[in-house]
Design an enzyme around this catalytic site. Structure first.
Site, PDB file in Angstrom:
ATOM      1  N   GLY A  12     -16.421 -34.336   7.890  1.00  0.00           N
ATOM      2  CA  GLY A  12     -17.617 -34.381   8.732  1.00  0.00           C
ATOM      3  C   GLY A  12     -18.754 -35.093   8.010  1.00  0.00           C
ATOM      4  O   GLY A  12     -18.539 -36.094   7.320  1.00  0.00           O
ATOM      5  N   MET A  13     -19.957 -34.560   8.171  1.00  0.00           N
ATOM      6  CA  MET A  13     -21.127 -35.238   7.610  1.00  0.00           C
ATOM      7  C   MET A  13     -21.093 -35.268   6.082  1.00  0.00           C
ATOM      8  O   MET A  13     -21.353 -36.310   5.472  1.00  0.00           O
ATOM      9  CB  MET A  13     -22.419 -34.557   8.096  1.00  0.00           C
ATOM     10  CG  MET A  13     -22.605 -34.596   9.609  1.00  0.00           C
ATOM     11  SD  MET A  13     -22.426 -36.242  10.311  1.00  0.00           S
ATOM     12  CE  MET A  13     -23.892 -37.037   9.707  1.00  0.00           C
ATOM     13  N   ARG A  83     -24.531 -24.460  10.225  1.00  0.00           N
ATOM     14  CA  ARG A  83     -25.381 -23.657  11.121  1.00  0.00           C
ATOM     15  C   ARG A  83     -26.285 -24.549  11.963  1.00  0.00           C
ATOM     16  O   ARG A  83     -26.503 -25.725  11.649  1.00  0.00           O
ATOM     17  CB  ARG A  83     -26.209 -22.646  10.331  1.00  0.00           C
ATOM     18  CG  ARG A  83     -27.190 -23.226   9.358  1.00  0.00           C
ATOM     19  CD  ARG A  83     -28.078 -22.131   8.773  1.00  0.00           C
ATOM     20  NE  ARG A  83     -28.652 -22.533   7.501  1.00  0.00           N
ATOM     21  CZ  ARG A  83     -29.761 -22.013   6.995  1.00  0.00           C
ATOM     22  NH1 ARG A  83     -30.402 -21.072   7.647  1.00  0.00           N
ATOM     23  NH2 ARG A  83     -30.216 -22.420   5.818  1.00  0.00           N
ATOM     24  N   ASN A  96     -15.697 -19.495   9.549  1.00  0.00           N
ATOM     25  CA  ASN A  96     -15.343 -20.256   8.346  1.00  0.00           C
ATOM     26  C   ASN A  96     -14.343 -19.519   7.454  1.00  0.00           C
ATOM     27  O   ASN A  96     -13.605 -20.154   6.693  1.00  0.00           O
ATOM     28  CB  ASN A  96     -16.609 -20.646   7.569  1.00  0.00           C
ATOM     29  CG  ASN A  96     -17.339 -21.798   8.250  1.00  0.00           C
ATOM     30  OD1 ASN A  96     -16.805 -22.429   9.164  1.00  0.00           O
ATOM     31  ND2 ASN A  96     -18.556 -22.092   7.819  1.00  0.00           N
ATOM     32  N   ASN A 121     -20.127 -22.816   3.902  1.00  0.00           N
ATOM     33  CA  ASN A 121     -20.985 -21.621   3.919  1.00  0.00           C
ATOM     34  C   ASN A 121     -20.374 -20.475   4.723  1.00  0.00           C
ATOM     35  O   ASN A 121     -19.547 -20.727   5.595  1.00  0.00           O
ATOM     36  CB  ASN A 121     -22.330 -21.990   4.568  1.00  0.00           C
ATOM     37  CG  ASN A 121     -23.326 -22.509   3.556  1.00  0.00           C
ATOM     38  OD1 ASN A 121     -23.379 -22.031   2.423  1.00  0.00           O
ATOM     39  ND2 ASN A 121     -24.125 -23.488   3.961  1.00  0.00           N
ATOM     40  N   HIS A 176     -26.146 -18.297  -2.615  1.00  0.00           N
ATOM     41  CA  HIS A 176     -26.773 -19.396  -1.859  1.00  0.00           C
ATOM     42  C   HIS A 176     -27.209 -18.876  -0.488  1.00  0.00           C
ATOM     43  O   HIS A 176     -26.618 -19.187   0.535  1.00  0.00           O
ATOM     44  CB  HIS A 176     -25.761 -20.529  -1.716  1.00  0.00           C
ATOM     45  CG  HIS A 176     -26.286 -21.719  -0.978  1.00  0.00           C
ATOM     46  ND1 HIS A 176     -27.404 -22.412  -1.355  1.00  0.00           N
ATOM     47  CD2 HIS A 176     -25.823 -22.351   0.146  1.00  0.00           C
ATOM     48  CE1 HIS A 176     -27.609 -23.416  -0.520  1.00  0.00           C
ATOM     49  NE2 HIS A 176     -26.670 -23.395   0.414  1.00  0.00           N
TER      50      HIS A 176
HETATM   51  N1  LIG Z   1     -22.955 -25.054  -0.276  1.00  0.00           N
HETATM   52  C1  LIG Z   1     -23.969 -25.791   0.130  1.00  0.00           C
HETATM   53  O1  LIG Z   1     -24.942 -25.975  -0.592  1.00  0.00           O
HETATM   54  C2  LIG Z   1     -23.922 -26.450   1.469  1.00  0.00           C
HETATM   55  C3  LIG Z   1     -24.781 -27.505   1.785  1.00  0.00           C
HETATM   56  C4  LIG Z   1     -24.684 -28.115   3.040  1.00  0.00           C
HETATM   57  C5  LIG Z   1     -23.717 -27.676   3.953  1.00  0.00           C
HETATM   58  N2  LIG Z   1     -22.896 -26.661   3.598  1.00  0.00           N
HETATM   59  C6  LIG Z   1     -21.824 -26.213   4.491  1.00  0.00           C
HETATM   60  O2  LIG Z   1     -20.779 -27.189   4.440  1.00  0.00           O
HETATM   61  C7  LIG Z   1     -20.000 -27.106   5.635  1.00  0.00           C
HETATM   62  C8  LIG Z   1     -19.772 -28.498   6.209  1.00  0.00           C
HETATM   63  O3  LIG Z   1     -20.984 -29.110   6.570  1.00  0.00           O
HETATM   64  P1  LIG Z   1     -20.963 -30.527   7.316  1.00  0.00           P
HETATM   65  O4  LIG Z   1     -22.378 -30.884   7.567  1.00  0.00           O
HETATM   66  O5  LIG Z   1     -20.070 -31.479   6.628  1.00  0.00           O
HETATM   67  O6  LIG Z   1     -20.301 -30.082   8.714  1.00  0.00           O
HETATM   68  P2  LIG Z   1     -19.520 -31.005   9.797  1.00  0.00           P
HETATM   69  O7  LIG Z   1     -19.415 -30.208  11.031  1.00  0.00           O
HETATM   70  O8  LIG Z   1     -20.146 -32.339   9.852  1.00  0.00           O
HETATM   71  O9  LIG Z   1     -18.061 -31.175   9.135  1.00  0.00           O
HETATM   72  C9  LIG Z   1     -17.157 -30.137   9.037  1.00  0.00           C
HETATM   73  C10 LIG Z   1     -15.778 -30.701   9.320  1.00  0.00           C
HETATM   74  O10 LIG Z   1     -14.820 -29.673   9.103  1.00  0.00           O
HETATM   75  C11 LIG Z   1     -13.765 -29.946  10.017  1.00  0.00           C
HETATM   76  N3  LIG Z   1     -12.906 -28.767  10.120  1.00  0.00           N
HETATM   77  C12 LIG Z   1     -13.093 -27.633  10.845  1.00  0.00           C
HETATM   78  N4  LIG Z   1     -12.064 -26.796  10.669  1.00  0.00           N
HETATM   79  C13 LIG Z   1     -11.208 -27.399   9.825  1.00  0.00           C
HETATM   80  C14 LIG Z   1      -9.963 -27.035   9.247  1.00  0.00           C
HETATM   81  N5  LIG Z   1      -9.370 -25.866   9.542  1.00  0.00           N
HETATM   82  N6  LIG Z   1      -9.373 -27.898   8.399  1.00  0.00           N
HETATM   83  C15 LIG Z   1      -9.943 -29.091   8.109  1.00  0.00           C
HETATM   84  N7  LIG Z   1     -11.106 -29.490   8.631  1.00  0.00           N
HETATM   85  C16 LIG Z   1     -11.737 -28.661   9.468  1.00  0.00           C
HETATM   86  C17 LIG Z   1     -14.455 -30.336  11.296  1.00  0.00           C
HETATM   87  O11 LIG Z   1     -13.576 -31.032  12.167  1.00  0.00           O
HETATM   88  C18 LIG Z   1     -15.583 -31.204  10.764  1.00  0.00           C
HETATM   89  O12 LIG Z   1     -15.241 -32.585  10.748  1.00  0.00           O
HETATM   90  C19 LIG Z   1     -20.774 -26.138   6.553  1.00  0.00           C
HETATM   91  O13 LIG Z   1     -20.189 -24.849   6.487  1.00  0.00           O
HETATM   92  C20 LIG Z   1     -22.168 -26.106   5.948  1.00  0.00           C
HETATM   93  O14 LIG Z   1     -22.854 -24.913   6.234  1.00  0.00           O
HETATM   94  C21 LIG Z   1     -22.993 -26.034   2.399  1.00  0.00           C
HETATM   95  O1  LIG Z   2     -28.826 -24.596   5.033  1.00  0.00           O
HETATM   96  C1  LIG Z   2     -27.661 -24.786   5.382  1.00  0.00           C
HETATM   97  O2  LIG Z   2     -27.136 -24.185   6.330  1.00  0.00           O
HETATM   98  C2  LIG Z   2     -26.831 -25.806   4.668  1.00  0.00           C
HETATM   99  C3  LIG Z   2     -26.874 -25.659   3.184  1.00  0.00           C
HETATM  100  O3  LIG Z   2     -26.517 -24.383   2.765  1.00  0.00           O
HETATM  101  C4  LIG Z   2     -28.172 -26.086   2.578  1.00  0.00           C
HETATM  102  O4  LIG Z   2     -28.743 -25.341   1.775  1.00  0.00           O
HETATM  103  O5  LIG Z   2     -28.613 -27.218   2.882  1.00  0.00           O
END
Ligand SMILES: NC(=O)c1ccc[n+]([C@@H]2O[C@H](COP(=O)([O-])OP(=O)(O)OC[C@H]3O[C@@H](n4cnc5c(N)ncnc54)[C@H](O)[C@@H]3O)[C@@H](O)[C@H]2O)c1
Ligand SMILES: O=C(O)C[C@H](O)C(=O)O
Length: 320
Positions: A12-13, A83, A96, A121, A176
């Site tokens: 994804g992103m 989220r 998740n 997350n 986090h």
């Molecule tokens: N830890 C951190 O600091 C932090 C920071 C930013 C985002 N995040 C988390 O990271 C995650 C992803 O964020 P994003 O912006 O890339 O989201 P996104 O929706 O752009 O990408 C997530 C991808 O996961 C895929 N997916 C869903 N289920 C799947 C599975 N079973 N197997 C393989 N792929 C699967 C989806 O098709 C999608 O392309 C979110 O849970 C977000 O909250 C965490």
């Molecule tokens: O805030 C979120 O949901 C995404 C990530 O954990 C962040 O801190 O940017």
């Protein structure tokens, strides 16, 4: 010499941004695994075509077949959902957790020797569950959050002191979530502790308190502005810094969610602490001496993570 292979689970992103950084930094080849195979394949093609212009030769392959991650040196996991405004990270737990089960089993079968960086997350509970489902050694599974939270903290401090971000060091420890612990006493500008800078009149405690608060809410600030999804550039850069330290055995000292067995008085859980990342994964957990307030806040944060772990155990009996 063979190139490094980096498996990006979730395209994804963040996954797409990670793949771009893998290419731009010439870290190796990448597999973009996603249940949505065509978008992953489309992104891979687009990114490889950017390589023609940028001058990188990374092979980037989109797939929905776990067999393609075989032999990966590093797996970076972003699979799942982000989220939306009004939600907390904890609201993502149920959906998740199921994703972590599928991903953990995929990694266990196809890339058991990889260094795994979880980003999904709510981070600390998800990295714990992912490790449980994958069965990989604890030192080879970590969570990315501290580098990102500290990057936000460093940026806000650099802006307040009007100095380069390069000269600001800072740690954010704990889980986090809203209870994360930005540690002012270990934050410096070119080695000068922030409390000393306040004494020198560079800023005020009130301004530091506001920066700590903004850091804690840093993810939510971006979620609110984006309107549909969460931060991805800084999270991707943060995970790449961790992968780079592992692949090049740089032994960087970075805050990350790591498995505790007695450190900071805690065992059997993942939470954000300073670690050294080298060729063996987590080479060392650094136990810094926290002041009374940071220690109390760290305890609150640990308890919040434990609550999420309990919720996971209720949802999936195999985690009991
Ligand atoms: N830890 C951190 O600091 C932090 C920071 C930013 C985002 N995040 C988390 O990271 C995650 C992803 O964020 P994003 O912006 O890339 O989201 P996104 O929706 O752009 O990408 C997530 C991808 O996961 C895929 N997916 C869903 N289920 C799947 C599975 N079973 N197997 C393989 N792929 C699967 C989806 O098709 C999608 O392309 C979110 O849970 C977000 O909250 C965490
Ligand atoms: O805030 C979120 O949901 C995404 C990530 O954990 C962040 O801190 O940017």
């Amino acid at each position: 010499m063979a190139r490094n292979k980096i498996a990006l689970i979730g395209a994804g992103m963040i996954g797409g941004t990670l793949a771009h950084l893998v290419g731009l930094k010439e870290l190796g080849d990448a597999v973009l695994f996603d249940i949505a195979a065509d978008p992953a394949k489309g992104k891979s093609l687009d990114l490889m075509q950017s390589g023609t212009v940028e001058g990188f030769d990374s092979d980037l392959k989109g797939t929905d077949d776990y067999a393609d991650i075989a032999g990966a040196d590093v797996c970076i996991v972003t699979a799942g959902v982000p989220r939306k405004p009004g939600m907390s990270r904890d609201d993502l737990l149920e959906i998740n957790l199921k994703v972590m089960k599928a991903v953990g089993e995929g990694i266990k079968t196809h890339a058991p020797d990889a260094f795994v960086i979880c980003i999904t997350n709510p981070l600390d509970a998800m990295v714990w569950a992912l490790r449980e489902f994958s069965g990989l050694p604890h030192e080879k599974v970590v969570g990315m959050a501290g580098v990102l939270d500290s990057a936000r903290f460093r940026l806000f401090l650099a802006q307040e002191f009007n100095v380069s971000v390069e000269d600001v060091t800072a740690f954010v420890l704990g889980g986090h979530g809203d209870t994360m612990v930005p540690v002012l006493e270990y934050s410096t500008v070119a080695g000068i502790p922030v409390p000393d800078l306040i004494k020198m009149g560079w800023s005020t405690q009130e301004k530091m308190d506001a920066i700590v608060d903004r850091t804690r809410k840093g993810g939510g600030e971006i979620v609110g502005l984006l309107g549909n999804g969460s931060a991805y550039y800084a999270p991707a850069s943060s995970a790449i810094a961790m992968a780079d330290s592992y692949l090049k055995d740089k032994r960087r000292l970075l805050p990350a969610a790591a498995w505790l067995s007695g450190e900071y008085g805690e065992s059997g859980m993942y939470v954000g602490v300073p670690i050294v990342i080298g060729q063996n994964g987590v080479e060392k957990i650094v136990e810094i001496d926290l002041g009374d307030e940071a220690k109390k806040n760290f305890g609150v944060s640990v308890d919040a993570v434990k609550e999420l772990m309990d919720a996971c155990k209720k949802l999936d009996g195999s985690l009991g």
